[in-house]
Design a protein around this motif. Structure first.
Motif, PDB file in Angstrom:
ATOM      1  N   TRP A  15       0.836  -1.208   0.000  1.00 11.04           N
ATOM      2  CA  TRP A  15       0.000   0.000   0.000  1.00 11.04           C
ATOM      3  C   TRP A  15       0.865   1.250   0.000  1.00 11.04           C
ATOM      4  CZ3 TRP A  15      -2.869  -3.066  -1.811  1.00 11.04           C
ATOM      5  CH2 TRP A  15      -4.093  -3.538  -1.361  1.00 11.04           C
ATOM      6  N   ASP A  93      -1.947   4.306   3.613  1.00 10.50           N
ATOM      7  CA  ASP A  93      -2.952   3.586   2.827  1.00 10.50           C
ATOM      8  C   ASP A  93      -3.856   4.559   2.067  1.00 10.50           C
ATOM      9  OD1 ASP A  93      -4.453   4.645   4.893  1.00 10.50           O
ATOM     10  OD2 ASP A  93      -4.950   2.726   5.805  1.00 10.50           O
ATOM     11  N   SER A 126      -8.624  -1.902  -4.354  1.00 14.45           N
ATOM     12  CA  SER A 126      -7.357  -1.480  -3.760  1.00 14.45           C
ATOM     13  C   SER A 126      -6.199  -2.302  -4.311  1.00 14.45           C
ATOM     14  CB  SER A 126      -7.413  -1.643  -2.236  1.00 14.45           C
ATOM     15  OG  SER A 126      -8.469  -0.908  -1.663  1.00 14.45           O
ATOM     16  N   LEU A 233      -7.147   2.809   0.727  1.00 13.60           N
ATOM     17  CA  LEU A 233      -7.019   1.399   0.383  1.00 13.60           C
ATOM     18  C   LEU A 233      -7.480   0.529   1.546  1.00 13.60           C
ATOM     19  CD1 LEU A 233      -3.469   1.689  -1.206  1.00 13.60           C
ATOM     20  CD2 LEU A 233      -5.661   1.687  -2.411  1.00 13.60           C
TER      21      LEU A 233
END
Length: 270
Positions: A15, A93, A126, A233
Motif C-alpha cells: 500500500w 494507505d 485497492s 485502500l
C-alpha cells in the motif's frame, strides 16, 4: 520548502508503494516526505530506498521499535523531524490525487487547520490499482472505479472535478470539520502549542483528540473534504480494541468539558 507530508505506516509495503507513487505525481513538488514508521521491518526501509531519488528533498524515515500500537508516539517524533512550518498528516494507505498537496497549500490559513476526507475503496479495487492507474489518474475517475467493483452511489460525487460543485459540497456537507489523521494539514507551531499527540491514546479517535485541543486553543477548522482527494485502500484493523476505544472517548469528553489545550504526555512530558 512549502510543507512537510507526514505519512504513517506499519508493515504495509504494498500500500505504501502506491501512496508514494501518488506523491511522485503531484503538481507541486516543493515538499518533503516524512515517514512515521511504528516499527516496520527492513522491507519498508528497502522500499523507501527505491524512492530515495523520487522527490525534491530526501525522504525522512522516522522509525521506532515495534512495541504495539504507538501511533501518537511516532507522530510526535515525526513532527519534530519535519523541516517545514506547515504539515500535512496522512496515512500509508491513502493515495493522493495529483492536486492533493497543492490544494492544501491553496487553502492554508493562519489560525486554521484543514479538514479533509477520503474515498474508501473495497479490497479488490485497492489490490488491482497499478502505477499506471495512479500516474494516468484513472483510478480517481468515477467511471473507472464503477467498472472495478466500486458501488455506484452518492459517495462518488467526492471525485467530481468541478470547482463550483466542490466548494458547494464543502459548504453543505453535514460532516464535521474534524482533525483527520488521513487528510489534515496545519501549522507546526499550533501542534507544538498543544504539545502534539496524546501518547496515552492508542487506536480510536487520537487524531480527533488533538483537533479538539487545537479548537480549545483557539484554532478554527476549514472543510476541504471535496477538494483535497485521496483514495483509502482497504485493509484489516487487527489493532482495534474496544476497551482502548472507550478509554479514548473518556479522554476526549474530559478535554472538551474542561477546555484542555495541552496533553501532559505529548511531545514534552509535562
Amino acid at each position: 520548502m512549502k510543507l512537510s507530508v507526514i505519512i504513517t505506516t506499519y508493515n504495509s509495503e504494498e500500500w505504501l508503494k502506491k501512496v508514494l507513487i501518488g506523491y511522485e505525481n503531484q503538481t507541486e513538488n516543493d515538499f518533503e516526505v516524512v515517514i512515521a514508521d511504528d516499527g516496520s521491518t527492513q522491507k519498508t526501509r528497502e522500499l523507501l530506498d527505491q524512492f530515495s531519488h523520487s522527490f525534491k528533498y530526501p525522504i525522512i524515515h522516522v522509525w521506532q521499535e515495534d512495541n504495539g500500537f504507538q501511533k501518537c508516539k511516532i507522530l510526535n517524533k515525526a513532527i519534530l523531524k519535519a523541516n517545514s512550518d506547515y504539515i500535512i498528516f496522512t496515512d500509508g494507505d491513502c493515495i493522493p490525487r495529483e492536486d492533493f498537496v497543492s490544494t492544501h497549500l491553496k487553502y492554508k490559513r493562519k489560525g486554521y487547520f484543514l479538514s479533509g476526507g477520503y474515498f474508501k475503496l473495497p479490497l479488490y479495487t485497492s489490490s488491482i490499482i497499478t502505477k499506471e492507474d495512479i500516474l494516468s489518474k484513472q483510478c480517481f475517475n468515477p467511471s473507472w472505479l464503477s467498472k472495478n467493483k466500486v458501488k455506484t452511489n452518492f459517495k462518488l460525487t467526492k471525485l467530481i472535478r468541478f470547482k463550483p460543485f466542490t466548494l458547494f459540497m464543502n459548504w453543505i456537507t453535514p460532516t464535521k470539520r474534524t482533525f483527520n489523521g488521513h487528510n489534515t494539514s496545519c501549522f507546526k507551531e499550533d501542534l507544538i502549542a498543544v504539545n502534539g499527540f496524546n501518547e496515552d491514546m492508542q487506536y480510536g479517535g487520537l487524531d480527533r483528540e488533538i483537533g479538539e485541543r487545537m479548537l480549545n486553543y483557539g484554532i478554527l477548522s476549514k472543510q476541504i473534504r471535496y477538494s483535497a482527494i485521496c483514495l483509502h485502500l482497504d485493509h484489516e484493523r487487527g489493532y482495534f480494541k474496544q476497551e482502548e476505544w472507550d478509554k479514548n472517548l473518556k479522554i476526549r469528553a474530559y478535554n472538551i468539558k474542561n477546555k484542555i489545550i495541552q496533553t501532559k504526555n505529548g511531545i514534552l512530558k509535562l
